[in-house]
Scaffold this motif. Structure first.
Motif: not given
Length: 193
Positions: A17-18, A22, A33, A37, A40-41
């Motif tokens: 993702d990074n 993102h 982000e 984020s 999202y996680w």
């Protein structure tokens, strides 16, 4: 003697993702982000244990960040960024000649949608691909590693586990599995040698 090499998917075999998702989501949603984020996680983690479906994941996420962007578009944007890491399949092709190779991934059931874009089955036997949402165990829990070792029919000392998460590598090492913390392909090749 090393008989099996087990790869993490997200962050090792493919970009994480990074490394793309993102940023792509940030552009799509018009948010930083940092603004999305954490949510999202938190929601994604629930799909790995089948608490919610991947479809629900993106619907809940869209609702939490209060966007009108179609959840399917959010999903597709994230998933398209999970491309195979350049050079990684060449390394896998060399390793498969002398080792059993596998994948242990904390991914949801959409793994198989993405597998078509990754084309892993050209290199990995389907029975050697272990997806958390299917096997019922997530890394770094010992049950995930024990399950994979049993299915590959190898002892911990006969295997190597490669992951970009130090916690997951430590989980493998606690069972006697040789662990490599992935940083880049050059470093991985050196440590595998």
């Amino acid at each position: 003697m090393i008989k099996a090499i087990i790869f993490d998917n997200h962050g090792v075999l493919c970009l994480n993702d990074n490394e793309g998702a993102h940023a792509a989501l940030s552009r799509l949603l018009g948010l930083t982000e940092e603004e999305f984020s954490e949510e999202y996680w938190e929601i994604e983690d629930r799909t790995m244990i089948n608490e919610i479906s991947p479809k629900e994941q993106f619907e809940i996420f869209a609702d939490k960040i209060k966007t009108d962007v179609d959840p399917v578009l959010i999903r597709d944007t994230a998933y398209k960024s999970y491309t195979v890491r350049p050079g990684m399949m060449d390394l896998v092709d060399n390793l498969v000649k002398d080792h059993e190779i596998g994948i242990l991934t904390n991914f949801n059931s959409d793994f198989w949608l993405l597998e078509e874009q990754w084309q892993y089955r050209e290199r990995f036997k389907k029975e050697n691909i272990f997806v958390a949402s299917e096997i019922g165990f997530v890394k770094p829990h010992k049950e995930a590693f024990e399950y994979v070792l049993k299915r590959l029919n190898v002892k911990p000392i006969e295997s190597v586990f490669v992951d970009d998460s130090a916690i997951n590598v430590e989980g493998a090492k606690k069972l006697g599995i040789n662990g490599i913390l992935f940083k880049n392909i050059k470093q991985l090749k050196k440590e595998l040698a």
